[in-house]
Design an enzyme around this catalytic site. Sequence first.
Site, short mmCIF file in Angstrom:
data_model
loop_
_atom_site.label_atom_id
_atom_site.label_comp_id
_atom_site.label_asym_id
_atom_site.label_seq_id
_atom_site.Cartn_x
_atom_site.Cartn_y
_atom_site.Cartn_z
N LYS A 170 0.82 -1.22 0.00
CA LYS A 170 0.00 0.00 0.00
C LYS A 170 0.85 1.26 0.00
CE LYS A 170 -4.34 -1.89 1.19
NZ LYS A 170 -5.64 -1.81 1.76
N LYS A 203 -5.13 -10.18 -6.59
CA LYS A 203 -6.36 -10.33 -5.81
C LYS A 203 -7.40 -9.31 -6.26
CE LYS A 203 -6.33 -8.02 -1.56
NZ LYS A 203 -7.35 -7.68 -0.60
N LYS A 218 -10.68 -3.53 -3.86
CA LYS A 218 -11.47 -2.30 -3.97
C LYS A 218 -10.70 -1.20 -4.67
CE LYS A 218 -13.55 -2.77 0.60
NZ LYS A 218 -12.74 -2.83 1.83
N1 AQP Z 1 -10.11 -10.81 -3.22
C1 AQP Z 1 -10.50 -11.24 -2.04
N2 AQP Z 1 -10.84 -12.56 -1.86
C2 AQP Z 1 -11.27 -13.02 -0.65
N3 AQP Z 1 -11.39 -12.22 0.45
C3 AQP Z 1 -11.06 -10.92 0.31
N4 AQP Z 1 -11.07 -9.88 1.17
C4 AQP Z 1 -10.65 -8.76 0.54
N5 AQP Z 1 -10.37 -9.03 -0.73
C5 AQP Z 1 -10.61 -10.36 -0.92
C6 AQP Z 1 -11.48 -9.99 2.57
O1 AQP Z 1 -12.53 -9.08 2.80
C7 AQP Z 1 -12.47 -8.62 4.16
C8 AQP Z 1 -12.58 -7.13 4.19
O2 AQP Z 1 -11.47 -6.54 3.54
P1 AQP Z 1 -11.09 -5.05 3.88
O3 AQP Z 1 -12.03 -4.14 3.25
O4 AQP Z 1 -11.00 -4.83 5.31
O5 AQP Z 1 -9.64 -4.86 3.34
P2 AQP Z 1 -8.82 -5.42 2.16
O6 AQP Z 1 -8.43 -6.82 2.40
O7 AQP Z 1 -7.70 -4.47 2.01
O8 AQP Z 1 -9.83 -5.35 0.92
P3 AQP Z 1 -9.58 -4.91 -0.55
O9 AQP Z 1 -10.86 -5.03 -1.23
O10 AQP Z 1 -8.46 -5.64 -1.17
O11 AQP Z 1 -9.21 -3.41 -0.44
P4 AQP Z 1 -7.91 -2.67 -0.91
O12 AQP Z 1 -8.00 -2.57 -2.39
O13 AQP Z 1 -8.02 -1.34 -0.23
O14 AQP Z 1 -6.73 -3.47 -0.45
C9 AQP Z 1 -11.14 -9.15 4.74
O15 AQP Z 1 -11.41 -10.30 5.52
C10 AQP Z 1 -10.37 -9.54 3.52
O16 AQP Z 1 -9.47 -10.58 3.78
#
Ligand code: AQP
Length: 355
Positions: A115, A217, A220
Site C-alpha cells: 500500500k 487479488k 477495492k
Molecule cells: N479478493 C479477495 N478474496 C477473498 N477475500 C477478500 N477480502 C478482501 N479481498 C478479498 C477480505 O474481505 C475482508 C474485508 O477486507 P477489507 O475491506 O477490510 O480490506 P482489504 O483486504 O484491504 O480489501 P480490498 O478489497 O483488497 O481493499 P484494498 O484494495 O483497499 O486493499 C477481509 O477479511 C479480507 O481478507
Amino acid sequence: MTSFKERVFSGVQPTGNLHLGNYLGAIRRFVALQDDHDCIYCVVDLHAITLWQEPAELEKATREVTAAFLAAGIDAEKHIVFNQSRVAQHAELAWIFNCVARMGWLNRMTQFKEKAGKDRENASVGLFAYPTLMAADILAYRATHVPVGDDQKQHLELTRDIAQKFNNDFSERIAELGLGVEMMVGEEKVNGFFPLTEPLIEGPAPRVMSLRDGTKKMSKSDPSDLSRINLTDDADTIAKKVRKAKTDPQPLPSELEGLEGRPEAENLVTIFAALAETSRAAVISDFGGRQFSEFKPALAELAVEKLAPIAAEMRRISADHAYVDGVLRAGGERAAAEAEQTLAMARKIIGLLGN
Ligand code: AQP
C-alpha cells in the site's frame, strides 16, 4: 480456572467498492458463523483513514458496509454490529500494543509495503501501525476466532505474537491479579490474559482474484472497475464484466488438475463453485471441455441470481440513514461495554491508574 469463551470478531473497511471477494471471502462467512457463535462485526472506519478518504464518501461507505452486513443476513440484535470509531477502547488498546509490538515485526508486513509502494516516506504513520490497531480490534473483545480472506493471514499472525508477548511480559502481574485464563497452544496448556486468536481462512473462496489478471487479488482499490464485481453492480454490469473477464483460448479442462497454470480459468471456476455452493470438481464435471463462450453466460446468470437480491436490499437499507445509524449506535454501546471490561483489566495489569 476458566477458559476463553468462543467469540468471533471481524471487520470490513468502508473504502467503497465492496466486491465479490469481500462477500465470498468474508461477509458470507460472517453470516454462516452467527448460527453457533457469539459474533462481533465491525465497520473499521479508523482503518480506512490510514489512506485519504473524502469525509462525505467515508460516511456513505460506512453506511453501505453496514447495509451489506444486514442485507447479507447478519442479525444485529443477536450479534453486535458497529463502526470502530464509536468505541474509543480500540484506539487505546492499539496504543498499548504499539508499545508491545516491535518495529521489526511491523517492518515485515507485506500489506504496508504494497500500500505504501515506493513512496514509503510519505505514507501515514497510521498505515504503518495498521496491524496493531487490528490486533486491538480483535483483542479488545478477547475474540478467539477471526474469519478473514487469505490476504489477512500475516496480520493475524502478528495479532497472536502481540498477545503472546503481552502475556509473557506481564505474566507475573497477570497471575498476581488472578486474571490468567487457561488455553491450549498446540499440545501445551498455557495461561495468559489475551487468547491466541485463530484465523478462520477457509471456505471455497479465501482469495478471489481480479477478473483482469488472475494473479492479482480482486481489490477495492484496483483502478479498473472491470477487475471486480461490485456488490452494487446491476445485472447488465455483472454480465458485461463476466463477458469481458480475461481468459485463455483453451476450453475448460475435463479434470481439475487441468486448471493448474491457468489462473484466470481457475478463478472463474472457483467463483462459480463458491456462488453455487458446490465443489470445483462438480463445476468441472458440468462444464469440462466447454468453451468460455458457454461458461461465462452461465456464470453471469448465477452471479446475478445470487447478488441481485443482496444489492436490492443494500440499496433499500443504506438509503434509510436513521435506521442504519441507529443500528451502529446501539451496537457501539454494547461493544463499548464489552471492550471496557477488557481495558479495565489491561490497565490494571500494566499499572495504568485510572479505573
Ligand atoms: N479478493 C479477495 N478474496 C477473498 N477475500 C477478500 N477480502 C478482501 N479481498 C478479498 C477480505 O474481505 C475482508 C474485508 O477486507 P477489507 O475491506 O477490510 O480490506 P482489504 O483486504 O484491504 O480489501 P480490498 O478489497 O483488497 O481493499 P484494498 O484494495 O483497499 O486493499 C477481509 O477479511 C479480507 O481478507
